[in-house]
Write an enzyme that holds these catalytic residues in place. Structure first.
Site, mmCIF file in Angstrom:
data_model
loop_
_atom_site.group_PDB
_atom_site.id
_atom_site.type_symbol
_atom_site.label_atom_id
_atom_site.label_comp_id
_atom_site.label_asym_id
_atom_site.label_seq_id
_atom_site.Cartn_x
_atom_site.Cartn_y
_atom_site.Cartn_z
ATOM 1 N N TYR A 92 0.823 -1.211 0.000
ATOM 2 C CA TYR A 92 0.000 0.000 0.000
ATOM 3 C C TYR A 92 0.861 1.266 0.000
ATOM 4 O O TYR A 92 1.853 1.356 0.716
ATOM 5 C CB TYR A 92 -0.933 0.036 1.221
ATOM 6 N N TRP B 292 1.128 5.611 -1.917
ATOM 7 C CA TRP B 292 0.798 6.519 -3.012
ATOM 8 C C TRP B 292 1.818 6.510 -4.143
ATOM 9 O O TRP B 292 1.568 7.098 -5.196
ATOM 10 C CB TRP B 292 0.650 7.935 -2.461
HETATM 11 N N1 LIG Z 1 -2.273 8.780 12.055
HETATM 12 C C1 LIG Z 1 -2.637 8.804 10.769
HETATM 13 N N2 LIG Z 1 -2.052 7.967 9.901
HETATM 14 C C2 LIG Z 1 -2.386 7.993 8.601
HETATM 15 C C3 LIG Z 1 -3.368 8.910 8.133
HETATM 16 C C4 LIG Z 1 -3.982 9.782 9.078
HETATM 17 O O1 LIG Z 1 -4.858 10.607 8.734
HETATM 18 N N3 LIG Z 1 -3.594 9.706 10.380
HETATM 19 N N4 LIG Z 1 -3.695 8.929 6.810
HETATM 20 C C5 LIG Z 1 -3.526 7.690 6.077
HETATM 21 C C6 LIG Z 1 -3.702 7.910 4.645
HETATM 22 S S1 LIG Z 1 -5.210 8.589 4.184
HETATM 23 C C7 LIG Z 1 -2.784 7.549 3.713
HETATM 24 S S2 LIG Z 1 -3.192 7.697 2.060
HETATM 25 C C8 LIG Z 1 -1.481 6.960 4.093
HETATM 26 C C9 LIG Z 1 -0.340 7.391 3.178
HETATM 27 O O2 LIG Z 1 0.746 6.564 3.340
HETATM 28 P P1 LIG Z 1 1.779 6.243 2.164
HETATM 29 O O3 LIG Z 1 1.122 6.238 0.838
HETATM 30 O O4 LIG Z 1 2.545 5.041 2.528
HETATM 31 O O5 LIG Z 1 2.680 7.524 2.244
HETATM 32 P P2 LIG Z 1 3.731 8.109 1.210
HETATM 33 O O6 LIG Z 1 4.688 8.891 2.036
HETATM 34 O O7 LIG Z 1 3.029 8.842 0.119
HETATM 35 O O8 LIG Z 1 4.454 6.822 0.639
HETATM 36 C C10 LIG Z 1 4.822 6.642 -0.682
HETATM 37 C C11 LIG Z 1 6.281 6.175 -0.743
HETATM 38 O O9 LIG Z 1 6.604 5.859 -2.100
HETATM 39 C C12 LIG Z 1 7.913 6.357 -2.384
HETATM 40 N N5 LIG Z 1 8.016 6.550 -3.835
HETATM 41 C C13 LIG Z 1 7.715 7.657 -4.557
HETATM 42 N N6 LIG Z 1 7.925 7.440 -5.864
HETATM 43 C C14 LIG Z 1 8.371 6.168 -5.984
HETATM 44 C C15 LIG Z 1 8.765 5.352 -7.096
HETATM 45 O O10 LIG Z 1 8.724 5.753 -8.245
HETATM 46 N N7 LIG Z 1 9.150 4.077 -6.820
HETATM 47 C C16 LIG Z 1 9.193 3.578 -5.569
HETATM 48 N N8 LIG Z 1 9.582 2.316 -5.408
HETATM 49 N N9 LIG Z 1 8.840 4.328 -4.496
HETATM 50 C C17 LIG Z 1 8.423 5.593 -4.706
HETATM 51 C C18 LIG Z 1 8.011 7.632 -1.579
HETATM 52 O O11 LIG Z 1 9.353 7.993 -1.356
HETATM 53 C C19 LIG Z 1 7.254 7.264 -0.301
HETATM 54 O O12 LIG Z 1 8.131 6.758 0.684
HETATM 55 O O13 LIG Z 1 -1.181 7.307 5.452
HETATM 56 C C20 LIG Z 1 -2.229 6.933 6.366
HETATM 57 N N10 LIG Z 1 -1.806 7.119 7.731
HETATM 58 N N1 LIG Z 2 -1.312 18.917 2.064
HETATM 59 C C1 LIG Z 2 -1.760 17.655 2.007
HETATM 60 N N2 LIG Z 2 -2.979 17.387 1.503
HETATM 61 C C2 LIG Z 2 -3.430 16.104 1.458
HETATM 62 C C3 LIG Z 2 -2.631 15.014 1.864
HETATM 63 C C4 LIG Z 2 -1.330 15.319 2.392
HETATM 64 O O1 LIG Z 2 -0.572 14.424 2.805
HETATM 65 N N3 LIG Z 2 -0.944 16.641 2.450
HETATM 66 N N4 LIG Z 2 -3.100 13.719 1.776
HETATM 67 C C5 LIG Z 2 -4.239 13.463 0.891
HETATM 68 C C6 LIG Z 2 -4.881 12.193 1.284
HETATM 69 S S1 LIG Z 2 -4.069 10.740 0.967
HETATM 70 C C7 LIG Z 2 -6.097 12.124 1.866
HETATM 71 S S2 LIG Z 2 -6.802 10.629 2.199
HETATM 72 C C8 LIG Z 2 -6.832 13.348 2.201
HETATM 73 C C9 LIG Z 2 -7.459 13.247 3.573
HETATM 74 O O2 LIG Z 2 -8.432 14.222 3.718
HETATM 75 P P1 LIG Z 2 -9.085 14.439 5.155
HETATM 76 O O3 LIG Z 2 -9.216 13.157 5.848
HETATM 77 O O4 LIG Z 2 -10.313 15.243 4.995
HETATM 78 O O5 LIG Z 2 -7.930 15.351 5.799
HETATM 79 P P2 LIG Z 2 -7.358 15.510 7.269
HETATM 80 O O6 LIG Z 2 -6.353 16.606 7.157
HETATM 81 O O7 LIG Z 2 -6.897 14.235 7.824
HETATM 82 O O8 LIG Z 2 -8.596 15.984 8.134
HETATM 83 C C10 LIG Z 2 -9.304 17.168 7.836
HETATM 84 C C11 LIG Z 2 -9.778 17.808 9.110
HETATM 85 O O9 LIG Z 2 -10.753 17.007 9.757
HETATM 86 C C12 LIG Z 2 -10.862 17.475 11.097
HETATM 87 N N5 LIG Z 2 -11.334 16.392 11.943
HETATM 88 C C13 LIG Z 2 -10.629 15.340 12.393
HETATM 89 N N6 LIG Z 2 -11.421 14.532 13.149
HETATM 90 C C14 LIG Z 2 -12.640 15.091 13.153
HETATM 91 C C15 LIG Z 2 -13.897 14.716 13.745
HETATM 92 O O10 LIG Z 2 -14.042 13.709 14.399
HETATM 93 N N7 LIG Z 2 -14.946 15.555 13.500
HETATM 94 C C16 LIG Z 2 -14.833 16.682 12.764
HETATM 95 N N8 LIG Z 2 -15.931 17.403 12.571
HETATM 96 N N9 LIG Z 2 -13.667 17.053 12.216
HETATM 97 C C17 LIG Z 2 -12.596 16.269 12.396
HETATM 98 C C18 LIG Z 2 -9.460 17.910 11.488
HETATM 99 O O11 LIG Z 2 -9.497 19.155 12.171
HETATM 100 C C19 LIG Z 2 -8.719 17.983 10.158
HETATM 101 O O12 LIG Z 2 -7.996 19.182 9.972
HETATM 102 O O13 LIG Z 2 -5.977 14.476 2.175
HETATM 103 C C20 LIG Z 2 -5.265 14.585 0.944
HETATM 104 N N10 LIG Z 2 -4.677 15.882 0.925
HETATM 105 MO MO LIG Z 3 -5.180 8.931 1.899
#
Ligand SMILES: Nc1nc2c(c(=O)[nH]1)N[C@H]1C(S)=C(S)[C@@H](COP(=O)(O)OP(=O)(O)OC[C@H]3O[C@@H](n4cnc5c(=O)[nH]c(N)nc54)[C@H](O)[C@@H]3O)O[C@H]1N2
Ligand SMILES: Nc1nc2c(c(=O)[nH]1)N[C@H]1C(S)=C(S)[C@@H](COP(=O)(O)OP(=O)(O)OC[C@H]3O[C@@H](n4cnc5c(=O)[nH]c(N)nc54)[C@H](O)[C@@H]3O)O[C@H]1N2
Ligand SMILES: [Mo]
Length: 749
Positions: free
Chosen positions: A112, A114
């Site tokens: 898993y 991005w």
């Molecule tokens: N506590 C908490 N944890 C969370 C979340 C949260 O809201 N709270 N959000 C979750 C969510 S929504 C997401 S999507 C995940 C994201 O978690 P990940 O998708 O695992 O995060 P990334 O840092 O985007 O990881 C992508 C990796 O791919 C590598 N990469 C980039 N390009 C290439 C390439 O061409 N080849 C290879 N082999 N590698 C490459 C990058 O260096 C990076 O280390 O985290 C989750 N974890």
């Molecule tokens: N800059 C930036 N943008 C991103 C990403 C990134 O890594 N960096 N990651 C992307 C990815 S993979 C994803 S999945 C999306 C995630 O998109 P979201 O899940 O919507 O983003 P978050 O920043 O985790 O949360 C948004 C807000 O929700 C509020 N929140 C948290 N818990 C609660 C709750 O229980 N109730 C209410 N009402 N509000 C709450 C928090 O204040 C937080 O700032 O973002 C994407 N956009």
């Molecule tokens: Mo995500």
């Protein structure tokens, strides 16, 4: 001196790069695109970072003893550079051994993450294609972003489209809307990012346009940062994880005041009586009134009365950010919001009804014609299996255990080999201390990475991958009107190779090359992908440029659709001709299928269930930790390329800070029974007392004392998942304590 400028694409936007004598020296957002200049400008620092992996590496004792080395030394022992032939032979040999001795499901390759933008070189797609061609593997099902929605929405709406792609356009809100109520808010930092990468980043303007037209905004969130700057919005700050109660109370009010649209319920929904009986408290004796919700959310009931006044009249758009469902019982707020929208009867109308994720990612509600960004096809995985995405550490720890999952049972495989390319589990997984333990279990761990991430540091065999500026590709997002040709700008850094090229060489060794690459090289694949775009154009009567023209232009803007999208408009127009793919063909406000699963914690209708960790169950000194997405990073990406002034900031209300002797800028320690990390205190009186907000994204770096130093909050979050239905990431239900880090202060003084 030779200087060229080329257009590239990242998940954080399109850019123009300057390449001087073969070196990428600068990058800026494509003119007018609205992408974030800091993130884009980090490209040179990213590409030439000291954290780039220059050569293949093997962990010292693994090089000596192979899989008999045991996993305890991962992340501790030195990594020894080796040549490519040695590394590839080692990987191929291990895959052959594990497949032969333990079978395909012992190879865990869900991988898993991005990866990077670019459809062909998408690392996670490539690794899964390779492992499928090589005989099968254990995959991961669903995603971290909206795993709970992915499970519940098909039961309610017949598909997960309403979170994976479909959205009512912002333009229709400006045209027809009176109010937007945003649970989880509209945090503009999230609009830097689009999955796959986008050219247009124009949501701030879209929101401002709606406001100028008189649309009133209400943001329900503990945090004022979730209101876009300059937007005049009413802010309601409930306890985290209490949104479902608020939404249900509004639904109850709709029923109790006669506002419920009975015609809509009859024609477009099933199960309304069951849901309404729950709202009225027919079985539990508790009507879901505004007073009831105000107590759960710890709000003044007057605030909820005003909120009811907002939604009761006019055209109202109800939206929830994805964050709401990354919590225990995360299926419920989304189901409840659909049910409330059904009661109001505006689903399928311009500017009304519901849409998920306006505040979660760039492009949600943007006008774009779908299907023009080509997709790299996967390969069938007939001898493999899939486990819920967020369950992998559990699976490593408990092979053979069975868990319930959306009406089925999944038995954890006996994982012997882990293959990760394009993800960073030591960023994304919850309870990283537990992951450290689980990570020791497999016999072999192979990682492809451009950089020495915490995950690469903890592998047995590390293969250096190119970045997207070191190869040719095609990129874009279904939420953006462009397709971008991503030209190779520079030679690979060090000995890095493309993931595709690595897998092709491994496939040669394993005798599955034809199945993996289908006889095509990079150029052949890009042409095949472009032919998908051409076929789509032909089917819709859209003129698509030929591949050469596309490549020399650098990008192509797909003509806009004639009418902006309105979620479920076809269904509203004629539910008999365009029924939903639910058992009833209607929006299911009660689900006999879910009732049939018999899960105690997933009732057959939207319901309020208290999580195990939230302010309603907090001890005297405990606070609710919300971990949101980082503003200037994409997850763990860009961490190595942007400056950090101490460990990750944690927002804390001055009231909570004062009572603990914490001042703005202090290094603090956060801890609970799972772990501890450092952070930098940021006092913020816009934050609800009792709540801490800290972004993810710091590279996990535990000290000898076990305290994580860079500020990675996933040492604190729980691996507990949303429910047996979704088995999804529930990171946003965590209680912690916080105090000044006097030890650290002493040490640095
Ligand atoms: N506590 C908490 N944890 C969370 C979340 C949260 O809201 N709270 N959000 C979750 C969510 S929504 C997401 S999507 C995940 C994201 O978690 P990940 O998708 O695992 O995060 P990334 O840092 O985007 O990881 C992508 C990796 O791919 C590598 N990469 C980039 N390009 C290439 C390439 O061409 N080849 C290879 N082999 N590698 C490459 C990058 O260096 C990076 O280390 O985290 C989750 N974890
Ligand atoms: N800059 C930036 N943008 C991103 C990403 C990134 O890594 N960096 N990651 C992307 C990815 S993979 C994803 S999945 C999306 C995630 O998109 P979201 O899940 O919507 O983003 P978050 O920043 O985790 O949360 C948004 C807000 O929700 C509020 N929140 C948290 N818990 C609660 C709750 O229980 N109730 C209410 N009402 N509000 C709450 C928090 O204040 C937080 O700032 O973002 C994407 N956009
Ligand atoms: Mo995500």
């Amino acid at each position: 001196m030779s200087e060229v400028r080329k257009i590239g694409l990242a998940h954080w936007g399109a850019f123009e790069a300057t390449v001087v004598d073969g070196r990428l020296v600068a990058a800026e957002p494509l003119a007018g695109s609205g992408a974030d200049p800091d993130m884009i400008g980090a490209w040179p620092a990213l590409v030439y970072s000291k954290d780039r992996i220059d050569r293949p590496h093997v962990r010292e004792s693994y090089l000596k003893h192979g899989p008999r080395a045991g996993g305890a030394g991962r992340g501790r022992e030195p990594m020894v550079p080796v040549d490519w032939e040695t590394a590839l032979d080692l990987v191929a040999g291990e895959l052959r051994r594990v497949h032969g001795e333990f079978g395909p499901t012992s190879v865990f390759g869900g991988s898993y993450g991005w990866s990077s933008a670019g459809r062909f070189h998408h690392a996670r797609t490539q690794v899964r294609r390779f492992l499928a061609a090589a005989g099968g593997f254990t995959d991961q099902v669903g995603n971290y972003s909206w795993g709970a929605a992915h499970a519940i929405l098909p039961h309610v709406l017949g598909s997960a489209d309403a979170v994976s792609g479909a959205a009512t356009a912002w333009d229709t809100i400006a045209e027809a809307g009176d109010a937007v109520v945003a649970f989880g808010g509209l945090n503009p930092k999230n609009w830097h990012i689009t999955s796959g990468g986008a050219v247009d980043h124009h949501l701030p303007e879209a929101v401002a346009r709606a406001a100028t037209r008189g649309v009133r905004f209400t943001v329900v969130s503990p945090f004022a940062d979730d209101v876009p700057p300059g937007l005049d919005a009413t802010l309601i700050r409930p306890r985290p994880n209490s949104d479902t109660a608020i939404i249900l109370a509004l639904a109850h009010e709709a029923v109790a005041t006669g506002r419920a649209d009975r015609e809509f319920l009859d024609r477009y929904t099933s199960g309304a009586e069951t849901f309404i009986a729950y709202l009225n408290g027919d079985r539990d004796g508790q009507p879901k009134t505004l007073d009831w919700a105000a107590e759960i959310a710890d709000l003044d009931v007057a605030e909820l009365r005003r909120l009811w006044d907002t939604v009761r009249t006019g055209r109202v758009m109800l939206t929830a950010s994805w964050s709401l469902q990354r919590a225990e019982h995360g299926e419920q707020p989304f189901w409840a919001l659909i049910a409330l929208a059904a009661l109001l009867g505006q689903i399928g109308q311009p500017g009304g009804g519901f849409t998920f994720g306006y505040g979660s990612m760039n492009g949600v509600g943007e006008i774009a014609r779908k299907g023009y960004v080509p997709a790299m096809p996967g390969l069938p995985n007939p001898n493999g299996m899939g486990i819920p995405v967020a369950a992998f550490a559990d699976a490593f720890l408990h092979p053979g255990d069975a868990i319930p999952f959306n009406g089925r049972s999944v038995t954890y495989p006996d994982v012997r080999l882990v293959y990760w390319a394009g993800g960073n589990p030591f960023h994304h997984a919850q309870d990283l201390g537990r992951l450290e333990e689980a990570w020791q279990r497999p016999e072999t761990i192979i990682v492809h990475e451009p950089w020495w991430t915490p995950t690469a540091q903890r592998a047995d065999i590390v293969l250096p991958a190119t970045t997207s500026v070191e190869r040719n590709d095609i990129g874009g997002s279904s939420r953006d009107p462009y397709v971008v040709a991503m030209p190779r700008m520079i030679d690979p850094v060090g000995e890095a190779r493309d993931d595709f090229a690595i897998f092709r060489d491994l496939a040669d060794r394993l005798g599955c090359r034809a199945a993996f690459d289908e006889g095509l090289d990079e150029e052949g694949w890009l042409r095949r992908l472009w032919s998908q775009t051409e076929a789509r154009g032909a089917a819709e009567g859209i003129n698509v440029p030929d591949f050469e023209t596309f490549r020399s232009d650098g990008l192509w803007r797909v003509p806009a659709p004639a009418t902006p999208e309105v979620l479920l408009a076809d269904f509203r127009a004629d539910p008999d001709r365009a029924p939903l793919a639910t058992p009833s063909g209607r929006i299911e406000l009660a689900s006999p299928a879910i009732a049939g699963f018999g899960y105690e914690t997933v009732p057959p209708h939207p319901a309020w269930l208290a999580p195990a960790e939230w302010l309603g169950a907090a001890g005297p000194d405990e606070l609710h930790l919300v971990t949101n997405q980082p503003a200037k990073q994409l997850h763990g990406q860009l961490y190595q390329a942007l400056p950090h002034d101490g460990p990750t900031p944690v927002a804390i209300n001055p009231e909570d800070a004062d009572s603990r002797g914490i001042a703005d800028g202090d290094i603090v320690r956060l801890w609970n029974g799972r772990g501890a990390c450092l952070a930098t205190a940021r006092l913020d009186d816009s934050l609800r007392p009792g709540v801490l907000i800290m972004a993810t994204g710091a590279w996990y770096a535990p000290g000898d004392d076990g305290v994580e130093r860079n500020g990675n909050p996933n040492v604190l979050t729980a691996s507990r998942r949303t429910s047996p239905l979704g088995q999804a990431c529930a990171a946003l239900s965590a209680l912690v304590r916080i105090a000044p880090e006097t030890d650290t202060l002493k040490r640095t003084a």
